[in-house]
Design a protein around this motif. Sequence first.
Motif, PDB file in Angstrom:
ATOM      1  N   ILE A 114       0.847  -1.204   0.000  1.00  0.00           N
ATOM      2  CA  ILE A 114       0.000   0.000   0.000  1.00  0.00           C
ATOM      3  C   ILE A 114       0.881   1.252   0.000  1.00  0.00           C
ATOM      4  CG2 ILE A 114      -1.599   1.384   1.396  1.00  0.00           C
ATOM      5  CD1 ILE A 114      -2.830  -1.329   2.323  1.00  0.00           C
ATOM      6  N   ILE A 115       1.844   1.277   0.885  1.00  0.00           N
ATOM      7  CA  ILE A 115       2.682   2.472   1.043  1.00  0.00           C
ATOM      8  C   ILE A 115       3.574   2.707  -0.172  1.00  0.00           C
ATOM      9  CG2 ILE A 115       4.549   3.501   2.396  1.00  0.00           C
ATOM     10  CD1 ILE A 115       3.265   2.061   4.852  1.00  0.00           C
ATOM     11  N   GLU A 116       4.300   1.680  -0.574  1.00  0.00           N
ATOM     12  CA  GLU A 116       5.252   1.859  -1.681  1.00  0.00           C
ATOM     13  C   GLU A 116       4.573   2.234  -3.001  1.00  0.00           C
ATOM     14  OE1 GLU A 116       8.107  -0.443  -4.646  1.00  0.00           O
ATOM     15  OE2 GLU A 116       7.723  -1.491  -2.761  1.00  0.00           O
ATOM     16  N   PRO A 117       3.500   1.551  -3.424  1.00  0.00           N
ATOM     17  CA  PRO A 117       2.842   1.960  -4.669  1.00  0.00           C
ATOM     18  C   PRO A 117       2.252   3.363  -4.614  1.00  0.00           C
ATOM     19  CG  PRO A 117       2.258  -0.280  -4.167  1.00  0.00           C
ATOM     20  CD  PRO A 117       2.978   0.260  -2.965  1.00  0.00           C
ATOM     21  N   LEU A 118       1.770   3.774  -3.448  1.00  0.00           N
ATOM     22  CA  LEU A 118       1.265   5.144  -3.356  1.00  0.00           C
ATOM     23  C   LEU A 118       2.385   6.142  -3.627  1.00  0.00           C
ATOM     24  CD1 LEU A 118      -1.208   4.962  -0.350  1.00  0.00           C
ATOM     25  CD2 LEU A 118      -1.754   5.325  -2.767  1.00  0.00           C
ATOM     26  N   LEU A 119       3.541   5.893  -3.035  1.00  0.00           N
ATOM     27  CA  LEU A 119       4.691   6.766  -3.295  1.00  0.00           C
ATOM     28  C   LEU A 119       5.095   6.706  -4.764  1.00  0.00           C
ATOM     29  CD1 LEU A 119       6.858   5.989  -0.129  1.00  0.00           C
ATOM     30  CD2 LEU A 119       5.477   8.038  -0.574  1.00  0.00           C
ATOM     31  N   ASN A 120       5.106   5.504  -5.323  1.00  0.00           N
ATOM     32  CA  ASN A 120       5.471   5.359  -6.730  1.00  0.00           C
ATOM     33  C   ASN A 120       4.382   5.889  -7.663  1.00  0.00           C
ATOM     34  OD1 ASN A 120       8.166   4.187  -7.030  1.00  0.00           O
ATOM     35  ND2 ASN A 120       7.321   2.630  -5.685  1.00  0.00           N
ATOM     36  N   GLY A 121       3.130   5.878  -7.205  1.00  0.00           N
ATOM     37  CA  GLY A 121       2.060   6.483  -7.984  1.00  0.00           C
ATOM     38  C   GLY A 121       2.280   7.983  -8.138  1.00  0.00           C
ATOM     39  N   PHE A 122       2.718   8.639  -7.059  1.00  0.00           N
ATOM     40  CA  PHE A 122       3.061  10.059  -7.145  1.00  0.00           C
ATOM     41  C   PHE A 122       4.251  10.271  -8.077  1.00  0.00           C
ATOM     42  CE2 PHE A 122       0.849  10.242  -2.964  1.00  0.00           C
ATOM     43  CZ  PHE A 122      -0.119  11.180  -3.314  1.00  0.00           C
ATOM     44  N   TRP A 123       5.224   9.387  -8.011  1.00  0.00           N
ATOM     45  CA  TRP A 123       6.404   9.455  -8.882  1.00  0.00           C
ATOM     46  C   TRP A 123       5.979   9.300 -10.347  1.00  0.00           C
ATOM     47  CZ3 TRP A 123      10.805  11.262  -9.930  1.00  0.00           C
ATOM     48  CH2 TRP A 123      11.798  10.590 -10.642  1.00  0.00           C
ATOM     49  N   PHE A 124       5.099   8.319 -10.625  1.00  0.00           N
ATOM     50  CA  PHE A 124       4.576   8.107 -11.980  1.00  0.00           C
ATOM     51  C   PHE A 124       3.859   9.361 -12.469  1.00  0.00           C
ATOM     52  CE2 PHE A 124       1.369   6.976 -15.039  1.00  0.00           C
ATOM     53  CZ  PHE A 124       1.844   5.883 -15.740  1.00  0.00           C
ATOM     54  N   TYR A 125       2.987   9.905 -11.627  1.00  0.00           N
ATOM     55  CA  TYR A 125       2.213  11.088 -11.996  1.00  0.00           C
ATOM     56  C   TYR A 125       3.136  12.256 -12.339  1.00  0.00           C
ATOM     57  CZ  TYR A 125      -1.197  14.874 -11.741  1.00  0.00           C
ATOM     58  OH  TYR A 125      -1.974  15.959 -12.032  1.00  0.00           O
ATOM     59  N   LEU A 126       4.149  12.457 -11.519  1.00  0.00           N
ATOM     60  CA  LEU A 126       5.101  13.535 -11.759  1.00  0.00           C
ATOM     61  C   LEU A 126       5.817  13.354 -13.093  1.00  0.00           C
ATOM     62  CD1 LEU A 126       6.711  16.033 -10.719  1.00  0.00           C
ATOM     63  CD2 LEU A 126       8.314  14.385  -9.728  1.00  0.00           C
ATOM     64  N   LEU A 127       6.344  12.160 -13.344  1.00  0.00           N
ATOM     65  CA  LEU A 127       7.054  11.911 -14.592  1.00  0.00           C
ATOM     66  C   LEU A 127       6.144  12.059 -15.813  1.00  0.00           C
ATOM     67  CD1 LEU A 127       9.372   8.867 -13.842  1.00  0.00           C
ATOM     68  CD2 LEU A 127      10.036  11.245 -14.217  1.00  0.00           C
ATOM     69  N   HIS A 128       4.953  11.491 -15.744  1.00  0.00           N
ATOM     70  CA  HIS A 128       4.040  11.571 -16.882  1.00  0.00           C
ATOM     71  C   HIS A 128       3.614  13.017 -17.139  1.00  0.00           C
ATOM     72  CE1 HIS A 128       1.329  10.089 -19.918  1.00  0.00           C
ATOM     73  NE2 HIS A 128       0.345  10.767 -19.371  1.00  0.00           N
ATOM     74  N   THR A 129       3.397  13.768 -16.073  1.00  0.00           N
ATOM     75  CA  THR A 129       3.011  15.172 -16.220  1.00  0.00           C
ATOM     76  C   THR A 129       4.131  15.966 -16.895  1.00  0.00           C
ATOM     77  OG1 THR A 129       1.586  15.034 -14.281  1.00  0.00           O
ATOM     78  CG2 THR A 129       2.283  17.233 -14.957  1.00  0.00           C
ATOM     79  N   ILE A 130       5.350  15.745 -16.471  1.00  0.00           N
ATOM     80  CA  ILE A 130       6.487  16.424 -17.100  1.00  0.00           C
ATOM     81  C   ILE A 130       6.602  16.011 -18.558  1.00  0.00           C
ATOM     82  CG2 ILE A 130       9.005  16.634 -17.103  1.00  0.00           C
ATOM     83  CD1 ILE A 130       8.848  16.357 -14.010  1.00  0.00           C
ATOM     84  N   TRP A 131       6.488  14.709 -18.831  1.00  0.00           N
ATOM     85  CA  TRP A 131       6.593  14.200 -20.200  1.00  0.00           C
ATOM     86  C   TRP A 131       5.525  14.840 -21.100  1.00  0.00           C
ATOM     87  CZ3 TRP A 131       3.289  11.428 -23.341  1.00  0.00           C
ATOM     88  CH2 TRP A 131       3.866  10.938 -24.528  1.00  0.00           C
TER      89      TRP A 131
END
Length: 135
Positions: A114-131
């Motif tokens: 639960i914890i790790e994917p939530l953190l990685n979900g934010f990381w994914f969102y950030l990268l995709h938004t920048i892209w």
Amino acid sequence: MTELILSVKKEVDTKISEIGSLGLAIVYTVGHIIIAWACATLIFNASFSLAAADAIIEPIINGFWFYLLHRIAKNTLGTLTLTSIYTLGHFCIATLWASFIFNVSFSEAALDAIIEPLLNGFWFYLLHTIWKKYN
């Protein structure tokens, strides 16, 4: 000085606009490894080597998941929808993997999952938004 800053910004913008799904997945995976190592160390009090193994293998699996999802749906789904689908898949992968490598119960593995994917979900969102900003 302003000229130098504008020159650097232009170079960064160019590099970001040239990165495709594979490059983005590689950048994502490096960040994922750091997040996974920190979570395994803190949640399971795992040794450095076991946390490192978890932090390398599980993100690689999720890196393939990221690549597959981004490659297929990057232009058809919105960023929030894409991020949600990714995070749900990540949760499933992380639970199964943590249960296996740390030999813990499903509920204990779910905490990490639960914890790790939530953190990685934010990381994914950030990268995709920048892209998306540059493509």
